[in-house]
Design a protein around this motif. Structure first.
Motif, PDB file in Angstrom:
ATOM      1  N   ALA A 135     156.654  62.377  17.739  1.00  0.00           N
ATOM      2  CA  ALA A 135     155.311  62.381  17.245  1.00  0.00           C
ATOM      3  C   ALA A 135     154.761  63.381  16.769  1.00  0.00           C
ATOM      4  O   ALA A 135     154.016  63.216  15.504  1.00  0.00           O
ATOM      5  CB  ALA A 135     154.489  61.910  18.554  1.00  0.00           C
ATOM      6  N   SER A 136     155.220  64.411  16.958  1.00  0.00           N
ATOM      7  CA  SER A 136     154.576  65.566  16.127  1.00  0.00           C
ATOM      8  C   SER A 136     155.189  65.688  14.556  1.00  0.00           C
ATOM      9  O   SER A 136     154.464  66.197  13.903  1.00  0.00           O
ATOM     10  CB  SER A 136     155.201  66.910  16.807  1.00  0.00           C
ATOM     11  OG  SER A 136     154.568  67.897  16.267  1.00  0.00           O
ATOM     12  N   ALA A 137     156.268  65.164  14.578  1.00  0.00           N
ATOM     13  CA  ALA A 137     156.898  65.087  13.147  1.00  0.00           C
ATOM     14  C   ALA A 137     156.149  64.018  12.264  1.00  0.00           C
ATOM     15  O   ALA A 137     155.591  64.374  11.194  1.00  0.00           O
ATOM     16  CB  ALA A 137     158.387  64.955  13.050  1.00  0.00           C
ATOM     17  N   ILE A 138     155.716  62.963  12.845  1.00  0.00           N
ATOM     18  CA  ILE A 138     155.053  61.851  12.294  1.00  0.00           C
ATOM     19  C   ILE A 138     153.691  62.320  11.998  1.00  0.00           C
ATOM     20  O   ILE A 138     153.057  62.100  10.968  1.00  0.00           O
ATOM     21  CB  ILE A 138     154.815  60.528  13.115  1.00  0.00           C
ATOM     22  CG1 ILE A 138     156.231  60.065  13.307  1.00  0.00           C
ATOM     23  CG2 ILE A 138     154.068  59.741  12.635  1.00  0.00           C
ATOM     24  CD1 ILE A 138     157.151  59.541  12.089  1.00  0.00           C
ATOM     25  N   LYS A 139     153.265  63.134  12.877  1.00  0.00           N
ATOM     26  CA  LYS A 139     151.762  63.519  12.872  1.00  0.00           C
ATOM     27  C   LYS A 139     151.533  64.403  11.407  1.00  0.00           C
ATOM     28  O   LYS A 139     150.537  64.467  10.649  1.00  0.00           O
ATOM     29  CB  LYS A 139     151.274  64.307  13.968  1.00  0.00           C
ATOM     30  CG  LYS A 139     149.526  64.710  13.644  1.00  0.00           C
ATOM     31  CD  LYS A 139     149.100  65.218  15.193  1.00  0.00           C
ATOM     32  CE  LYS A 139     147.831  65.519  15.427  1.00  0.00           C
ATOM     33  NZ  LYS A 139     147.394  65.905  16.394  1.00  0.00           N
ATOM     34  N   LYS A 140     152.651  65.398  11.374  1.00  0.00           N
ATOM     35  CA  LYS A 140     152.543  66.370  10.236  1.00  0.00           C
ATOM     36  C   LYS A 140     152.623  65.536   8.818  1.00  0.00           C
ATOM     37  O   LYS A 140     152.090  65.813   8.048  1.00  0.00           O
ATOM     38  CB  LYS A 140     153.484  67.381  10.273  1.00  0.00           C
ATOM     39  CG  LYS A 140     153.412  68.221   9.018  1.00  0.00           C
ATOM     40  CD  LYS A 140     154.579  69.577   9.331  1.00  0.00           C
ATOM     41  CE  LYS A 140     154.526  70.343   7.945  1.00  0.00           C
ATOM     42  NZ  LYS A 140     155.509  71.271   7.969  1.00  0.00           N
ATOM     43  N   ASP A 141     153.652  64.449   8.931  1.00  0.00           N
ATOM     44  CA  ASP A 141     153.881  63.598   7.701  1.00  0.00           C
ATOM     45  C   ASP A 141     152.458  62.906   7.410  1.00  0.00           C
ATOM     46  O   ASP A 141     152.217  63.041   6.052  1.00  0.00           O
ATOM     47  CB  ASP A 141     155.109  62.729   8.119  1.00  0.00           C
ATOM     48  CG  ASP A 141     155.300  61.875   6.672  1.00  0.00           C
ATOM     49  OD1 ASP A 141     155.953  62.620   5.829  1.00  0.00           O
ATOM     50  OD2 ASP A 141     155.038  60.622   6.573  1.00  0.00           O
ATOM     51  N   ILE A 142     151.887  62.523   8.005  1.00  0.00           N
ATOM     52  CA  ILE A 142     150.764  61.810   7.953  1.00  0.00           C
ATOM     53  C   ILE A 142     149.662  62.923   7.442  1.00  0.00           C
ATOM     54  O   ILE A 142     148.935  62.431   6.377  1.00  0.00           O
ATOM     55  CB  ILE A 142     149.810  60.980   9.286  1.00  0.00           C
ATOM     56  CG1 ILE A 142     150.885  59.910   9.488  1.00  0.00           C
ATOM     57  CG2 ILE A 142     148.706  60.492   8.848  1.00  0.00           C
ATOM     58  CD1 ILE A 142     150.633  59.351  10.938  1.00  0.00           C
ATOM     59  N   LEU A 143     149.525  64.053   7.993  1.00  0.00           N
ATOM     60  CA  LEU A 143     148.622  65.082   7.553  1.00  0.00           C
ATOM     61  C   LEU A 143     149.000  65.407   6.012  1.00  0.00           C
ATOM     62  O   LEU A 143     147.942  65.617   5.244  1.00  0.00           O
ATOM     63  CB  LEU A 143     148.804  66.251   8.334  1.00  0.00           C
ATOM     64  CG  LEU A 143     147.712  67.199   8.308  1.00  0.00           C
ATOM     65  CD1 LEU A 143     146.244  67.026   8.403  1.00  0.00           C
ATOM     66  CD2 LEU A 143     147.896  68.577   9.035  1.00  0.00           C
ATOM     67  N   LYS A 144     150.036  65.692   5.605  1.00  0.00           N
ATOM     68  CA  LYS A 144     150.489  66.154   4.364  1.00  0.00           C
ATOM     69  C   LYS A 144     150.109  64.837   3.571  1.00  0.00           C
ATOM     70  O   LYS A 144     149.523  65.197   2.419  1.00  0.00           O
ATOM     71  CB  LYS A 144     152.137  66.110   4.412  1.00  0.00           C
ATOM     72  CG  LYS A 144     152.838  67.496   4.907  1.00  0.00           C
ATOM     73  CD  LYS A 144     153.968  67.110   4.960  1.00  0.00           C
ATOM     74  CE  LYS A 144     154.782  67.015   3.750  1.00  0.00           C
ATOM     75  NZ  LYS A 144     156.226  67.238   3.964  1.00  0.00           N
ATOM     76  N   LYS A 145     150.327  63.701   3.857  1.00  0.00           N
ATOM     77  CA  LYS A 145     149.715  62.419   2.749  1.00  0.00           C
ATOM     78  C   LYS A 145     148.504  62.530   2.559  1.00  0.00           C
ATOM     79  O   LYS A 145     148.005  62.247   1.447  1.00  0.00           O
ATOM     80  CB  LYS A 145     150.541  61.216   3.382  1.00  0.00           C
ATOM     81  CG  LYS A 145     151.896  60.955   3.078  1.00  0.00           C
ATOM     82  CD  LYS A 145     152.329  59.748   3.483  1.00  0.00           C
ATOM     83  CE  LYS A 145     153.934  59.499   3.198  1.00  0.00           C
ATOM     84  NZ  LYS A 145     154.914  60.619   4.017  1.00  0.00           N
TER      85      LYS A 145
END
Length: 320
Positions: A135-145
C-alpha cells in the motif's frame, strides 16, 4: 500476475515514503546523514531501510561489513531524500492521497489479476512482503502521478504504432516466463494437511485434484498452480520447505499466515502436458504489457526531470 504487480513487489521497500519526522532525542544520539530543507535523515533510519531491502528484496543476509553495503546506502539515501522532497512538495501544493484512493487502486489490480482479497494477501506473503508495504508503494505512485499532473504540462501519450514497433523490434527476445512451476494447497488445520500429504505421497490422489477439492488458497481452481516462480522470490519458509522436494513430490506442511500449506514443484511429465509455446508470444498477449512498459519509461523520464528541478531549488546536505 501482471508485470506492474511484480514491479511493485520488487521495489516496495524503496518506494515507501520516508518518515515525516524524527524524535529529537534520536537526532542527538544518532548521526545525521542528510538534511533536506531542514528535515533530517539519521544513520539509524538509513540502515533500517538498507537491512529491509537486503533481506526482503535481494533475499540475502544483512552484513554491515559487506563492501557492497556502502553503495546500497548511497542509493537508498538518495531515494529517502527524494521521498522527503516529494512529501514537502505535496504539502506545499496541498496534494493528499487518501486511504480510499490507495484501496481503490489495490482493488483494481487485484480484480485484474482475478484474485480475492484473501488470495491477494496470500500472494503478497508468498513474495515476502506485507499489505502495508504494498500500500505504501501504491501511495507513492499515486502521489507521483498527481504531482506530475500539477507540474508537468505535457501528458504522457503512448501510440499503438509505438507499441507495435517495440514488439517488432524485441519479439525475438521475448520468451515464456522463467522459474519453476509451483503448486500450493492451503488447508485449515495441520492434521488435515498431514493426512492429505500422505494421500498425495502414496498416489491416492494427485496434487492438482487435492488442490481443487480441499485448498482454500490461491490457484485452487487451477489445481493449486501458482505459475512459474523463481524459488529465490518465495518467502523464506516456503523456500526452505521446497529445499529437499524433488520434481513431482510434495513438501511437508509449513505455516503461511497461520495456515498449513503443502507445496510441489511440477515434474517433467507435468511440464510436457502443457508445453511452452514455440517462438515469440502473439502481439495481443503482450500488447498491454508493452504499453505499460513504454508508458512507465516516459513517465519516469518526466518525473526524473521534475525531481532534478526540485533538487536544484532545495537545500540538501549529505553527510554519509
Amino acid at each position: 500476475m501482471s508485470a506492474v504487480f511484480r514491479l511493485f513487489i520488487a521495489l516496495s521497500v524503496c518506494l515507501a515514503l520516508a518518515p515525516a519526522s524524527f524524535a529529537a532525542q534520536q537526532v542527538v544520539v544518532d548521526k545525521i546523514v542528510a538534511q533536506v530543507n531542514g528535515e533530517v535523515i539519521t544513520l539509524f533510519e538509513l540502515n533500517e531501510k538498507v537491512k529491509i531491502y537486503t533481506t526482503q528484496v535481494e533475499k540475502r543476509a544483512f552484513n554491515p561489513a559487506d563492501p557492497a553495503i556502502a553503495d546500497l546506502q548511497a542509493r537508498i539515501l538518495k531515494t529517502m531524500v527524494d521521498d522527503i522532497l516529494l512529501k514537502q512538495e505535496a504539502t506545499r501544493l496541498k496534494v493528499v492521497v487518501s486511504d480510499t484512493e490507495v484501496d481503490s487502486r489495490i482493488r483494481e489490480m487485484r480484480e485484474k489479476g482475478g484474485l480475492s482479497d484473501e488470495q491477494f494477501n496470500q500472494q503478497l506473503r508468498l513474495e515476502g512482503m506485507t499489505r502495508k508495504e504494498f500500500a505504501s508503494a501504491i501511495k507513492k505512485d499515486i502521489l507521483k502521478k498527481q504531482l506530475l499532473g500539477y507540474m508537468v504540462q505535457r501528458k504522457v501519450v503512448v501510440t499503438e504504432e509505438e507499441v507495435k514497433n517495440f514488439y517488432e523490434g524485441n519479439k525475438t527476445g521475448m520468451k515464456v516466463e522463467t522459474g519453476q512451476r509451483i503448486g500450493l494447497i492451503m488447508l485449515g488445520k495441520m492434521d488435515e494437511a498431514k493426512a492429505l500429504r500422505q494421500r498425495i505421497a502414496s498416489g491416492q490422489i494427485s496434487f492438482a485434484d487435492a488442490a481443487r477439492k480441499f485448498s482454500v488458497g490461491p490457484g485452487a481452481a487451477q489445481g493449486g498452480d501458482l505459475g512459474k516462480v523463481e524459488l529465490k522470490d518465495l518467502a523464506p519458509e516456503l523456500r526452505q520447505a521446497l529445499q529437499n522436494v524433488n520434481a513431482g513430490g510434495v513438501s511437508e506442511p509449513v505455516l503461511l499466515d497461520g495456515k498449513p500449506v503443502l507445496l510441489t514443484i511440477a515434474s517433467d511429465t507435468t511440464a510436457k502436458a502443457a508445453p511452452a509455446p514455440v517462438g515469440p508470444p502473439p502481439y495481443e498477449s503482450v500488447r498491454d504489457e508493452i504499453f505499460e512498459r513504454i508508458y512507465k519509461e516516459k513517465l519516469e523520464k518526466q518525473f526524473a526531470d521534475y525531481m532534478e528541478k526540485l533538487r536544484s531549488k532545495s537545500v540538501i546536505k549529505i553527510n554519509l
